[in-house]
Design an enzyme around this catalytic site. Structure first.
Site, PDB file in Angstrom:
ATOM      1  N   CYS A 340       0.839  -1.200   0.000  1.00  0.00           N
ATOM      2  CA  CYS A 340       0.000   0.000   0.000  1.00  0.00           C
ATOM      3  C   CYS A 340       0.878   1.256   0.000  1.00  0.00           C
ATOM      4  O   CYS A 340       1.544   1.535  -0.991  1.00  0.00           O
ATOM      5  CB  CYS A 340      -0.977  -0.031   1.168  1.00  0.00           C
ATOM      6  SG  CYS A 340      -2.392   1.081   0.934  1.00  0.00           S
ATOM      7  N   HIS A 443      -3.653  -5.293   1.047  1.00  0.00           N
ATOM      8  CA  HIS A 443      -3.349  -5.672   2.423  1.00  0.00           C
ATOM      9  C   HIS A 443      -3.797  -7.121   2.654  1.00  0.00           C
ATOM     10  O   HIS A 443      -4.731  -7.608   2.024  1.00  0.00           O
ATOM     11  CB  HIS A 443      -4.107  -4.782   3.406  1.00  0.00           C
ATOM     12  CG  HIS A 443      -3.606  -3.375   3.468  1.00  0.00           C
ATOM     13  ND1 HIS A 443      -2.388  -3.042   4.012  1.00  0.00           N
ATOM     14  CD2 HIS A 443      -4.171  -2.217   3.052  1.00  0.00           C
ATOM     15  CE1 HIS A 443      -2.226  -1.724   3.950  1.00  0.00           C
ATOM     16  NE2 HIS A 443      -3.291  -1.199   3.357  1.00  0.00           N
TER      17      HIS A 443
END
Length: 497
Positions: A340, A443
């Site tokens: 991310c 994630h």
């Protein structure tokens, strides 16, 4: 309602244990925390939004602790379980998420002035949960004795008053000062708030409790609150995702595994439980690199985790000298992985023209991937359960970001995701031309056992076929049994009747 005498006394873990314990008794249980402050977030169902064409609902975000508590209840997480989420971005400000959606960025003083207006949303979420539950276990925030916040409080005593909740105080004896914390809390609270308290619990106890029993007699004598029990130290608590980065200030010793992974402890680190499945592998040694320390020279893989302030944490990396360590590591053939915000940091530049994560501007990245990122647009919130054509493995996880990434580096994706093994594919992430750097927005990638084993083999490590998700479930059951053995659950349940 479980309130604490301070932050980090173990409220979240205890609530998770109580949720699973009462769920195992056949009750429909739901967790609730009116306001959470954490950059560890999870996607959750937003039943307020119009349904998607396939009948499913869009997602919002809540604190990861409430998502774990929902899992303990064996229900899907909902935005109603944590209607207000504060995600710190600076020393004095945070992004405010209201019922799963970003409301805006606020300095602390502005939020303090506005939060009383959020109480209707808080009570509305609690009422929605009440409609479907036999029991709701409400978690307070921080210390319930912060009486200077009482008039604008939406998560401790003012909420208890408005929702008519019985309160149990929890104190952490492992940190010391339990007598002062409980007696001091009683001394600070208003008489009407003290009358709402049904008793207190002692948490994280080790050793012979008979030695502490006189202290409990003194606490009860000074406060009038009954002693409701002691929860002994739960050794396997570290197997469950931690709520916030306070846990990283007491990092566990790295394991003895042959594959050595280093993770810089960024100042606005987010969703750091991405690393938990790797740390659980016997063949892996994970080191959290604290500020003031260099990245160890014997590292095999550096992982850049998520962050709530990408540009600010790039500055932190340069201030700590970690950028020099990482670039030297890559030049020597070491692996670098970005998740991310960590993925964004691996690119050439990160731009924030609207100042959504701090002052407007742009910051050079590490330049290991030929990509550029601009912060902006609607936050992307997606729960993923897909197949990866590159590894041949199922991939589960979620996306939670505002940045949009472009550049030639995307032509070499890390993942090629599809709903089914033979379905349409969308590329995700990037890998450098020399294969030493890779990153993606997903994630939870390493929670999937097959994908984790594939990735570890690619890094030169070896995975013991650990069933990580089963381990989390077994730990929740162990926690429930631990709570059941330590506390009188019938007496606690009677307080809610």
């Amino acid at each position: 309602m479980i309130q604490g005498t301070s932050s980090d006394v173990g409220k979240s873990l205890l609530v998770a244990g109580l949720c699973r314990a009462y769920q195992r008794r056949g009750l429909a249980v739901r967790p609730f925390k009116a306001q959470n402050m954490s950059n560890n977030a999870a996607v959750a169902v937003d039943s307020d939004a119009p349904p998607n064409p396939d009948g499913t609902y869009p997602h919002g975000e809540i604190g990861r602790a409430q998502a774990l508590q929902a899992r303990a209840c064996k229900v899907a997480p909902s935005i109603d379980m944590n209607p207000v989420l504060l995600k710190p971005q600076t020393e004095i400000g945070a992004q405010v998420v209201l019922r799963g959606r970003v409301l805006g960025n606020c300095p602390a003083r502005v939020y303090h002035q506005m939060r009383h207006a959020l109480m209707p949303a808080v009570l509305g979420s609690l009422e929605k949960l009440r409609a479907d539950a036999d029991l709701i276990i409400v978690e307070g925030a921080g210390s319930g004795a912060e009486v200077y916040l009482r008039d604008s409080d939406i998560t401790n005593m003012r909420l208890a008053e408005m929702a008519d909740l019985p309160v149990v105080f929890l104190s952490d004896i492992d940190r010391g000062g339990t007598m002062g914390a409980l007696v001091g809390t009683h001394a600070l609270l208003r008489p009407e708030d003290n009358a709402r308290v049904r008793g207190y619990l002692i948490n994280k106890f080790r050793g012979d409790f008979t030695i502490f029993e006189p202290a409990c007699e003194t606490i009860t004598e000074r406060t009038g609150w009954p002693f409701l029990g002691v929860v002994r130290w739960f050794e396997n608590g570290s197997r469950l995702p931690a709520e916030d980065s306070l846990a990283l200030e007491r990092p566990a010793e790295p394991g003895a595994g042959d594959l050595r992974i280093a993770v810089p402890r960024l100042s606005r680190i987010a969703n750091f439980d991405d690393i938990d499945p790797l740390a659980a592998e016997p063949g892996v040694s994970v080191s959290w690199v604290q500020p003031g320390s260099p990245i160890p020279k014997d590292t095999d893989v550096v992982i850049l985790p998520g962050s709530k302030a990408t540009r600010s944490d790039l500055d932190v990396m340069r201030r700590e000298g970690w950028d020099i360590d990482i670039l030297a590591h890559a030049r020597q053939g070491g692996q670098v992985v970005g998740l991310c915000a960590g993925f964004q940091m691996l690119g050439r530049v990160v731009r924030d023209p609207q100042g959504l994560e701090g002052p407007a501007g742009e910051t050079p990245g590490l330049g290991l991937l030929d990509i550029e990122t601009e912060i902006g647009g609607d936050k992307r919130l997606i729960d993923l359960a897909m197949h990866d054509a590159v590894s041949g493995c199922p991939v589960s996880g979620y996306e939670m970001h505002m940045g949009r990434t472009t550049g030639p580096g995307l032509a070499r994706p890390w993942l090629r995701l599809s709903e089914t093994p033979n379905g349409p594919v969308r590329d995700e992430g990037a890998v450098s031309a020399d294969g030493c750097a890779m990153g993606a927005y997903v994630h939870g990638l390493f929670g999937g056992d097959a994908f984790r084993a594939h990735w570890l083999a690619r890094m030169g490590g070896e995975a013991v076929r650990l069933n990580y998700e089963r381990r989390v479930e077994e730990t929740l059951d162990e926690l429930a049994a631990h709570v059941e053995a330590n506390l009188d659950l019938d007496a606690l349940l009677a307080l809610a009747m």
